[in-house]
Design an enzyme around this catalytic site. Structure first.
Site, short mmCIF file in Angstrom:
data_model
loop_
_atom_site.label_atom_id
_atom_site.label_comp_id
_atom_site.label_asym_id
_atom_site.label_seq_id
_atom_site.Cartn_x
_atom_site.Cartn_y
_atom_site.Cartn_z
CG ASP A 73 68.48 54.36 64.79
OD1 ASP A 73 67.77 53.28 65.02
OD2 ASP A 73 69.00 54.96 64.72
CG ASP A 133 71.82 54.73 61.66
OD1 ASP A 133 71.73 53.34 60.96
OD2 ASP A 133 71.49 54.87 61.88
#
Ligand SMILES: C[C@H](Cc1ccc(C(C)(C)C)cc1)[C@H](NN)c1nnnn1Cc1ccc2c(c1)OCO2
Length: 324
Positions: free
Chosen positions: A216, A32
């Site tokens: 992201d 992430d």
């Protein structure tokens, strides 16, 4: 020294999971680039929440050390979250090993994580100032690995419905076309944040104001400002914002236009095929572009990253993009 690890998409490309070895135990984690905690399901997670997850057992690791009294607590933008205690252990990703890496053990996880049995935790790849450990903030795996890397970078090559990869410490030029286009990053908020200079829908003209965005890998979709979202879906006649579906949907038979994001001199094209994200089962399809919820910056998640080879350059605080 470097590392190369396979990133495997879950159903509908909802997330990409990678094998990580912690103290000799291997778990599949969600990498992430929008958060900075490495946390795992563990023997400290209530058994009712462990369900069919793979759990990490620090008692079975000869290299685990407890960080006494240290805690963490994270809330994600989708409303999910987790919290727990902290230790260190030896962490290996694709052949790249970091000793004394902070490993955060979940003592509580929200329902979204409990029910996603393939996901055994997150490995944060944003900047360490976003790490939630108290009383002493911890470094990410990538920050700790930096000094031993040939190039202080990691790259993401995520793909639709097929395995992709993350590479640490080198740029594999066979994974993209042409040259990399670099853009400066503002890491003051801890994100891989940069400026998008405009956008175009389909073969329309590039327009709009410049806006901030983050790269992201931990977000599934492409979350944009409501004005851009409305402009985009105005080009799809059956599009509507469906409360029941949780966002914009349209007839699956529709021709879905590309979206181009102008990033400096680089026109990052997201093909319409990736913007028809998934089927709702009733003849409508769910869009890959959705609202960013008005949080002041766009979130270029996996839908965007599937179309670009991306270099996260920690050494030069910049991002590089190239078509694949
Ligand atoms: C959501 C992920 C983090 C996560 C990943 C996976 C999961 C499940 C496994 C349970 C499916 C939950 C959570 C994202 N990572 N940077 C994130 N962490 N914090 N913000 N974001 C991005 C954002 C995502 C969705 C928004 C949002 C902002 O604002 C409004 O709606």
């Amino acid at each position: 020294v470097g590392g190369d690890v396979t990133a495997t998409p879950e159903s509908d490309d909802n997330e990409y999971l990678c094998p990580v070895t912690i103290g000799g135990q291997t778990l599949n984690l969600d990498f992430d680039s929008g958060s900075s905690d490495l946390w795992v399901f563990s023997t400290s997670t209530p058994s009712s929440e462990q369900q069919s997850h793979t759990i990490y057992n620090p008692a079975k690791s000869s290299t685990f050390k407890e960080l006494n009294g240290f805690t963490w607590q994270i809330s994600y933008g989708d409303g999910s979250g987790a919290s727990g205690t902290v230790g260190t252990d030896t962490v290996t990703v694709g052949g790249l090993t970091v000793k004394n890496q902070a490993v955060e053990l979940a003592t509580a996880v929200s329902s979204e994580f409990v029910t996603d049995s393939a996901n055994n935790g997150l490995l944060g790849l944003a900047w360490s100032n976003l790490n939630t450990v108290e009383p002493t903030q911890q470094q990410t795996f990538f920050a700790n690995a930096g000094p031993q890397l040939q190039q202080n970078v990691f790259t993401a090559d995520l793909r639709h419905d097929q395995p992709g990869s993350y590479d640490f410490g080198f740029i594999d030029t066979s994974k993209f076309q042409g040259n990399l286009n670099y853009v400066p990053v503002d890491n003051s908020q801890g994100f891989w944040q940069f400026t998008v200079d405009g956008y175009a829908v389909g073969d329309g003209a590039t327009g709009g104001n410049s806006f901030s965005a983050i790269a992201d890998t931990g977000t599934t979709l492409l979350l944009l400002d409501d004005n851009i979202v409305s402009d985009y879906y105005s080009q799809i006649s059956s599009a509507q914002n469906s409360n029941s579906a949780g966002g914009f949907v349209f007839d699956c038979t529709e021709d879905v236009p590309d979206l181009t994001l102008q990033i400096g001199d680089y026109a990052a094209v997201v093909p319409g095929s990736l913007l028809n994200f998934s089927q709702n089962g009733d003849g409508t399809c769910f869009g890959g572009i959705q609202s960013d919820g008005g949080q002041g910056f766009a979130i270029l998640g996996d839908v965007f990253l599937k179309a670009q080879f991306t270099v996260f350059d920690q050494g030069n605080v910049q991002l590089g993009f190239a078509p694949k």
